[in-house]
Design an enzyme around this catalytic site. Sequence first.
Site, short mmCIF file in Angstrom:
data_model
loop_
_atom_site.label_atom_id
_atom_site.label_comp_id
_atom_site.label_asym_id
_atom_site.label_seq_id
_atom_site.Cartn_x
_atom_site.Cartn_y
_atom_site.Cartn_z
N SER A 162 0.81 -1.21 0.00
CA SER A 162 0.00 0.00 0.00
C SER A 162 0.85 1.26 0.00
CB SER A 162 -0.96 -0.03 1.19
OG SER A 162 -1.93 0.97 1.06
N LYS A 166 -0.93 -4.02 -3.45
CA LYS A 166 -2.21 -3.46 -3.01
C LYS A 166 -2.36 -2.08 -3.62
CE LYS A 166 -5.27 -1.39 -0.25
NZ LYS A 166 -5.50 0.06 -0.14
N GLN A 224 -9.01 3.46 0.02
CA GLN A 224 -10.26 3.38 0.77
C GLN A 224 -10.58 4.71 1.44
OE1 GLN A 224 -8.05 0.74 0.70
NE2 GLN A 224 -9.54 -0.26 -0.63
#
Length: 486
Positions: free
Chosen positions: A310, A335, A339
């Site tokens: 991420s 990833k 979000q």
Amino acid sequence: MKKFSGKVVALLMAISLIVGAAGSYAVFGFVQNRNQESTASASAGSAASDKDTAKVKAIHDLIEKEYFRKISSTDLYDGAIKGMIEALNDPFSSYMSTKTASDFNQSLSSSFEGIGAEVQMVGKQVTIVSPIKGTPAEKAGLKPKDVIVKINGKSTEGLDINQAVNKIRGKKGTVVHLVVSRPGTSGNLTFNIKRDTIPIRTVESKMLKQDGQSIGYIAITQFNENTDQEFSKALSKLEGDQMKGLIIDVRGNPGGYLQAVEKIGNLLIPSKKPIVQIEDRAGKKQPFYSTLKKKKSYPIAALIDGGSASASEILAGALHEAGGYPLVGVKSFGKGTVQQGIELSDKSELKLTTDKWLTPDGNWIHKKGIKPTIAVKQPDYFYVAPITVKKGKNLKADETSTVIADAQKMLKAAGQNPGRVDGYFSDQTAQAVKAFQKQKKLPVTGEIDQKTADALQQATLTAIKEQQNDRQLNTALSEIEKEIKK
């Protein structure tokens, strides 16, 4: 120039075993604006959804009135919400109850108690993304992609991520018993992990020497609210100490606040290319640029591995594609979604995937990871599993198993020569075990009982911590040295 605003994180997982979470989710300013616009358009279609809403309410009322057992209205609606989230088939979107959301948000800016591992749901399996450096999870030997199949003797089948995390949580000093399935390993592994306080100090730095050259080293364990400040201080000190090059280590870093990545990027990455690009579901891309005009005067290299995910991958991608710096290690986690954290009226929280993120060159690394420019694997003993020996079932000569193969690798870490690492307990392996037992003042039997296994595990952890054994770090040091001498 567009800048990150608000509490920005790229959610790495639904929740984390560090008790709370230190994953990464983000709310960008432009995402907030877009949501305001979408609220208006959603209201236009509300009539069409009224029938569905009424249907959910009707089912709720029927269950509440007619079901043969009493069930609370809150549980019913929470179940309906979880069902909608499950319908997305997205491990990074989740719903958190009021208490879980409170724990999650608190853990991003304070210390907490737990084991120190990030998890996500892969299919219906509770899966380790990465143990945090220096935590009980790392010391016990948990690895990325480990699947937790039992918690305290009970199966994780049917549990959602929040339920699993709640069972693993506990007070400092208490022990959680985990049974884990590890890819490439036959049989399950057992871990007894003592919970501890997990500190949120996210940056570690020091000066290393390579053939007389001073090379700075900064490790980032995750990205929280203070990471960019810690990084800035560490960088200033190393520069003040006249470092000639810099290594940035995001191995095992599961992610965190994206504004921390932006601010770190402003210190390292020139503004010719964006640090990251965010793409919405309509395909519209929004680039975010650094404010740094020129590259640093010294060479930089970054370390990545399968636990780099991420926000870590955002930084690694920016360092390579926008900065032109090498990446050393093995392929990262992969990833590539963003979000948004949405707090509801009762303080519960929805984490919803709203966007993709792309590297400076527009690459989407989701489920692919970032490949290093210089691939380097660590010694075999970096990847071994802790050994559990059943009482009366010592590992001994003429036996063959993957557990014995791990023991042989541990013997090598301890400075002994088992002769082979294929899992066959040879006479030479037995001699290596005897030598190790004598060194550690254990009964010299040539067989591996639990005390010998525990001593091997400790010796392996000690070897892993020694710089001379870190092939990835030493390769990065050599690359920096080459650049310095150009």
